[in-house]
Design an enzyme around this catalytic site. Sequence first.
Site, PDB file in Angstrom:
ATOM      1  N   ASP A 103       0.798  -1.199  -0.051  1.00 48.34           N
ATOM      2  CA  ASP A 103      -0.080  -0.105  -0.117  1.00 48.34           C
ATOM      3  C   ASP A 103       0.897   1.280   0.043  1.00 48.34           C
ATOM      4  OD1 ASP A 103      -2.327   1.299   2.394  1.00 48.34           O
ATOM      5  OD2 ASP A 103      -1.897   1.956   0.220  1.00 48.34           O
ATOM      6  N   ASP A 284      -1.710   5.706  -5.247  1.00 44.17           N
ATOM      7  CA  ASP A 284      -1.977   4.939  -3.824  1.00 44.17           C
ATOM      8  C   ASP A 284      -2.572   3.479  -4.401  1.00 44.17           C
ATOM      9  OD1 ASP A 284      -4.657   5.398  -1.196  1.00 44.17           O
ATOM     10  OD2 ASP A 284      -3.065   3.949  -1.719  1.00 44.17           O
TER      11      ASP A 284
HETATM   12  C1  LIG Z   1     -12.699  -7.309  -0.142  1.00 42.60           C
HETATM   13  C2  LIG Z   1     -12.386  -5.950  -0.611  1.00 42.60           C
HETATM   14  N1  LIG Z   1     -12.829  -5.300  -1.638  1.00 42.60           N
HETATM   15  O1  LIG Z   1     -12.386  -4.041  -1.460  1.00 42.60           O
HETATM   16  C3  LIG Z   1     -11.526  -3.891  -0.675  1.00 42.60           C
HETATM   17  C4  LIG Z   1     -10.658  -2.549  -0.472  1.00 42.60           C
HETATM   18  C5  LIG Z   1     -11.390  -5.069   0.003  1.00 42.60           C
HETATM   19  C6  LIG Z   1     -10.603  -5.433   1.098  1.00 42.60           C
HETATM   20  N2  LIG Z   1     -11.047  -5.507   2.376  1.00 42.60           N
HETATM   21  C7  LIG Z   1     -12.509  -5.020   2.729  1.00 42.60           C
HETATM   22  C8  LIG Z   1     -10.439  -4.799   3.526  1.00 42.60           C
HETATM   23  C9  LIG Z   1      -9.603  -3.949   3.360  1.00 42.60           C
HETATM   24  C10 LIG Z   1      -9.989  -2.344   3.301  1.00 42.60           C
HETATM   25  C11 LIG Z   1      -8.812  -1.773   3.024  1.00 42.60           C
HETATM   26  N3  LIG Z   1      -7.984  -2.504   2.867  1.00 42.60           N
HETATM   27  N4  LIG Z   1      -8.587  -3.721   2.812  1.00 42.60           N
HETATM   28  C12 LIG Z   1      -6.758  -2.202   2.209  1.00 42.60           C
HETATM   29  C13 LIG Z   1      -6.382  -0.845   3.025  1.00 42.60           C
HETATM   30  N5  LIG Z   1      -7.458   0.062   2.907  1.00 42.60           N
HETATM   31  C14 LIG Z   1      -7.148   1.208   2.229  1.00 42.60           C
HETATM   32  C15 LIG Z   1      -5.646   1.594   1.986  1.00 42.60           C
HETATM   33  C16 LIG Z   1      -5.494   2.954   1.465  1.00 42.60           C
HETATM   34  N6  LIG Z   1      -4.197   3.214   1.101  1.00 42.60           N
HETATM   35  N7  LIG Z   1      -6.466   3.717   1.221  1.00 42.60           N
HETATM   36  C17 LIG Z   1      -7.846   3.465   1.598  1.00 42.60           C
HETATM   37  N8  LIG Z   1      -7.996   2.262   1.942  1.00 42.60           N
HETATM   38  C18 LIG Z   1      -8.577  -0.110   3.532  1.00 42.60           C
END
Ligand SMILES: Cc1noc(C)c1CN(C)Cc1cc2n(n1)CCN(c1cc(N)ncn1)C2
Length: 395
Positions: A103, A284
């Site tokens: 990330d 990002d």
């Molecule tokens: C399944 C699924 N589907 O779409 C996602 C996302 C997932 C993963 N899942 C729901 C869990 C999750 C939530 C996040 N992630 N993984 C990755 C980090 N997240 C970020 C990173 C960042 N730089 N900026 C904003 N949020 C939020």
Amino acid sequence: MPSLASLTAIIALLGLVAASPVDIQKRKTFTVSQVERKQFIKNGAAQTAKTFRKFGVKVPAHILAAAAAGPNGTVAAVPSDAYDSLYLSPVDVGGTTLHLDFDTGSADLWCFSSLQASAQLTGHDYYKADASKKVSGASWKISYGDGSGASGTVYADKVVVGGVTATSQAVEAATSVSTQFQQDRDTDGLLGLAFSSINTVKPTAAKTFFDNVKANLASPVFAVTLKYHAAGTYDFGFLDSTKYTGDITYTSVKTTNGFWEFTSTGYAVGSGSTTTASIDAIADTGTTLLYLPSAVVKAYYAKVTSAQNSNTYGGWVFPCSTTLPDFTLVIGGSKQVVPGKHINYAPVQTGSTTCYGGIQDNTGIGFSIFGDIFLKSKYVVHEMSSTPRIGFAQQ
Ligand SMILES: Cc1noc(C)c1CN(C)Cc1cc2n(n1)CCN(c1cc(N)ncn1)C2
């Protein structure tokens, strides 16, 4: 005339100097034992190349060649689902292979761990926390833009990514994770590649994996090649000219917010003319979609038949059968084109013929986010030199 006190001091000093060997022998002796610094995987040629560069001297070819043979590395980035919601990479964390979401929008390396309730670990690989490696008094807590998050304690352990080793990486072991992560049985944690200044460990921020290894790489760079519905790569320490076409266009990075933040200077929809704009954005990999100012988004969907900004689905949607126009963003004077087919993210619900747009409003975020929808057609170089910069090329 020196005072009595200063005379006393002078005599004391002379006493120390004049003491006979016998006197010194009598004095209590002590030994300062040297503690060897933890072994870092060294790349001497890389250090030499760094020194040449530091003094503005052209690095000789044989030094560059030797440095390039150093512990550079490549790791796969595999889509977690059919919509490229996120990409997972295998990482050896303290001897266990975990699948982490790399990330560039955050700076914590955290993972599911043996400290969590066992019910939260179903379907996950997780870090086996070793009490002997615990970092005393350290804790962490992270929240992401979508409201998800995690928290826990910290361990110092070996982490290996594509053959590149951080011998004493701050491994942020989760004691608790949010519902979104509990329900996501693919993601075993995150590996942050933003700047260490936004790491959440307290009382002292920890360094990212890249910060820990960059001095041992041939060059302080990592390159991101995410792909559309296919596995891509993260490369550490080198550029791979087989992964892009044309030139890499670099632009300056503002690091004050801890992100790979830059300015895009314009946009175009389909084959239309370029509109000049100043778009403050971050690159990002941890964000799925491409978030832009509402006026830009409106201009894009004005060219998409039956597109609407839906309250029901919380964003711009359109019929899944739509042929979408390409979208161009100007960065560093170069035109970076996002293919129209990349802008169809996914059906709003399984089986629906209404699809959710890959381009959405950045309203409420404060800046634009060039997430995976933008990145998955690009080769993106993140150079952490004395003046960090970011480079874009077409895959
Ligand atoms: C399944 C699924 N589907 O779409 C996602 C996302 C997932 C993963 N899942 C729901 C869990 C999750 C939530 C996040 N992630 N993984 C990755 C980090 N997240 C970020 C990173 C960042 N730089 N900026 C904003 N949020 C939020």
